[in-house]
Design an enzyme around this catalytic site. Structure first.
Site, PDB file in Angstrom:
ATOM      1  N   CYS A 196       0.806  -1.240   0.000  1.00  0.00           N
ATOM      2  CA  CYS A 196       0.000   0.000   0.000  1.00  0.00           C
ATOM      3  C   CYS A 196       0.830   1.277   0.000  1.00  0.00           C
ATOM      4  CB  CYS A 196      -0.904   0.057   1.224  1.00  0.00           C
ATOM      5  SG  CYS A 196      -1.923  -1.382   1.514  1.00  0.00           S
TER       6      CYS A 196
ATOM      7  N   HIS B  46      -1.105   6.442   2.011  1.00  0.00           N
ATOM      8  CA  HIS B  46      -1.326   5.504   3.118  1.00  0.00           C
ATOM      9  C   HIS B  46      -1.355   6.227   4.473  1.00  0.00           C
ATOM     10  CE1 HIS B  46      -1.057   1.505   5.013  1.00  0.00           C
ATOM     11  NE2 HIS B  46      -0.282   2.075   5.902  1.00  0.00           N
TER      12      HIS B  46
HETATM   13 CA   LIG Z   1      -3.253  -1.694  -0.695  1.00  0.00          CA
END
Ligand SMILES: [Ca+2]
Ligand SMILES: [Ca+2]
Length: 470
Positions: free
Chosen positions: A76, A132
Site C-alpha cells: 500500500c 497511506h
Molecule cells: Ca493496498
C-alpha cells in the site's frame, strides 16, 4: 532601475504568472479514485468468472481500460508514494509500510500530484485512503479541502478468523447496512461535492478501503456469491517446485496467513467469498461517485482515473495477499476516461501506475514536471494500439524486480535468481522458463530495463535500531 520600470516589470511578470497558474472554466477537472488491494477480479479484467462489478465495468466501457497495468511496489504505502510522486521506489527508497512520503529525503523537492495541480490553479480535495499515511507534515498544504478519512467500523468480537491469525485478517457480514460503512459515507461526501459549482477547476482524490482486509461488508454483498459454487483459482501442488525459494523468506512484514494455514482451517472459500463481496461493495461506492458526476455540471469536463494500489493473491502460487513479484500481486485495474477520450478496445501494452501523474499533467495541459519517471499515456488514450517501448517495472524490497512487457515477465532477485514467464501461453505463470537457454535473448532484452542504481530502503532510526537488536 527606476520605480516605474520596476512596476512595469512587476505587472508584466504578474500577467505571465497569472496566465501560467490560473486556468479558465474550460480547464478540465480530475476525479481520481483509488481502490485498496483490488486485483484483476473485475468484470473488465476478467480475473474471476463470478465477480460482479457493473459500475467499474461501465466506466471501463466509457474510456480506456489499461488491461496490462502494474504497480511500482506491491504494498500500500510504497505504491501510493510512487503514484503520488511519479517516482519509482528505486529512487525514493520506500519498499515497505514504514516511512511517510514527507519523511523520504529523496522526495524533498518532489511535489505530490495534488500539490502540482494546486500550484497550477486547481482546488484540491482528498478523502479516505489516498496516501497511506495521509497528507501529513509539509504535504498538508497540498489539500484545500478534506472529504474525511473515517476508519471502517469493526465488530467488537472476532467474527470468523482462527484464533492465532492477525486481527486484520477477519471477515464477515458486518455492519448491517451500506450507510454504516466508511467507504459509503465517503462516496456520499464526494457525490455532495460534485453537486456544487466551482469557479476553479478541481482535483479530487478519493480512496476507498475495501477490498483491503478485514473483509467486512453488509450481508447483501455476501448473498451475491454462493459460497459452494464460486470459482476458486487453480493451484497446482507442484507450482512452486521451479521457483527460487528466497523471496518468500524475506517477506518478514507480512501478517497474512500462509496458504497451508488457510487450507488447514478450511477457510479458502470463506475468504474468497468475503473478498468478492468486498469488491462488489466497493464497486457500488464507485457507482455513487460516477453517477453523481454524470448528472453534475462537471460531467463533460472531468477526467476520471481509477486504479488500485497493487494486486492480491487468494491462494495463487500458494500465497495470500501481496508483496510478491508475480502477476496476481502486481497487476491492477487502471481506467482513464473523460473529454477527448473515445471508448475503444483495451490497451494491452504494459504500463505502470507511475505513468498516471505525467498522463494527467498532459491531459490537463500543465507544464512538464521534470522530476517524474513515468511516461504519459496520452498516445494510448488516443489509440490503444500505440506501442510502448518501456515495460512496467515493479520492485519489492531492495534488489528484487519484475520487468513486465506486453507478453513476458522477468523476475530478478537480489541474489541473482530469476523467473521468466510467457503470458501468451501461460497466463497463470506456472512454467518458469528462466533456465531454458532458448530464452536467453528474451531475458537479455528485458534485463536492460533493470534499474541502473537503487536507493537503499529508507528506515527511520527507531526501525533501524529495532532491526539491529533482532
Ligand atoms: Ca493496498
Ligand atoms: Ca511453477
Amino acid at each position: 532601475m527606476c520605480r516605474c520600470t520596476v512596476s512595469l516589470v512587476c505587472i508584466v511578470f504578474g500577467m505571465l504568472w497569472s496566465c501560467s497558474t490560473c486556468y479558465g472554466a474550460e480547464q478540465p477537472n480530475v476525479v481520481m479514485i483509488c481502490i485498496d488491494d483490488l486485483n484483476d477480479w473485475t468484470g473488465f479484467l476478467g480475473g474471476h468468472p463470478d465477480v460482479s462489478t457493473p459500475n467499474m465495468d461501465a466506466l471501463a466501457g466509457q474510456g480506456r481500460n489499461f488491461s496490462n497495468s502494474h504497480c511500482a511496489v506491491p504494498v500500500c504505502s510504497s505504491s501510493r508514494v510512487s503514484v503520488m510522486s511519479g517516482v519509482a521506489a528505486t529512487t525514493h527508497g520506500s519498499y515497505e509500510l514504514g516511512p511517510r512520503y514527507d519523511e523520504l529525503p529523496a522526495l524533498n523537492d518532489v511535489p505530490t500530484m495534488q500539490r502540482y495541480f494546486k500550484d497550477h490553479g486547481y482546488y484540491t480535495l482528498a478523502g479516505g485512503k489516498v496516501l497511506h499515511h495521509g497528507f501529513t507534515g509539509r504535504l498538508a498544504e497540498a489539500i484545500d479541502q478534506s472529504l474525511g478519512r473515517e476508519k471502517g467500523r469493526r465488530p467488537k468480537d472476532v467474527m470468523n478468523r482462527p484464533a492465532r491469525w492477525s486481527g486484520a485478517w477477519d471477515w464477515g457480514r458486518y455492519p448491517d447496512e451500506d450507510t454504516q460503512m466508511a467507504d459509503f459515507k465517503l462516496a456520499q461526501n464526494v457525490a455532495n461535492f460534485l453537486d456544487s459549482d466551482f469557479k476553479n477547476p478541481f482535483f479530487l482524490s478519493v480512496g476507498f478501503f475495501r477490498p483491503h482486509v478485514p473483509l467486512f461488508a453488509p450481508p447483501s454483498w455476501f448473498q451475491k456469491y454462493d459460497i459452494e459454487a464460486i470459482w476458486l483459482p487453480h493451484i497446482p501442488s507442484w507450482d512452486l517446485d521451479d521457483v527460487p525459494k528466497n523471496f518468500l523468506n524475506i517477506n518478514s512484514y507480512a501478517v497474512a496467513p500462509t496458504h497451508a494455514e488457510v487450507l488447514k482451517h478450511g477457510k479458502q472459500r470463506e475468504l474468497t467469498q468475503a473478498y468478492l463481496a468486498s469488491i462488489s461493495f466497493v464497486d457500488s461506492c464507485v457507482g455513487l461517485v460516477i453517477d453523481a458526476l454524470r448528472v453534475s455540471t462537471h460531467a463533460k469536463n472531468t477526467y476520471v482515473v481509477l486504479w488500485s494500489d497493487h494486486g492480491f493473491h487468494l491462494g495463487e502460487k500458494k500465497h495470500w495477499a501481496k508483496r510478491t513479484l508475480w502477476e496476481e500481486s502486481t497487476r491492477v485495474p487502471l481506467l482513464i476516461s473523460g473529454p477527448s477520450i473515445s471508448p475503444g478496445t483495451p490497451c494491452e501494452q504494459s504500463v505502470s501506475l507511475i505513468d498516471i501523474y505525467p498522463t494527467l499533467i498532459d491531459l490537463c495541459g500543465l507544464p512538464e514536471n521534470k522530476k517524474l519517471e513515468g511516461v504519459s499515456l496520452v498516445s494510448q488514450l488516443e489509440d490503444s494500439k500505440t506501442e510502448r517501448e518501456r515495460p512496467a517495472i515493479t520492485s519489492s524490497y531492495f534488489g528484487n524486480h519484475a520487468i513486465r512487457s506486453q507478453f513476458w515477465r522477468l523476475i530478478t532477485y537480489e541474489d541473482g535468481a530469476e523467473e521468466l514467464y510467457d503470458h501468451r501461453s501461460d497466463p497463470d505463470e506456472f512454467q518458469n522458463l528462466a533456465n531454458d537457454p532458448r530464452h536467453e535473448s528474451t531475458k537479455n532484452r528485458l534485463r536492460q530495463w533493470l534499474p541502473k542504481s537503487e536507493e537503499p530502503e529508507f528506515r527511520k532510526k527507531s526501525e533501524r535500531e529495532k532491526r539491529l537488536r533482532k
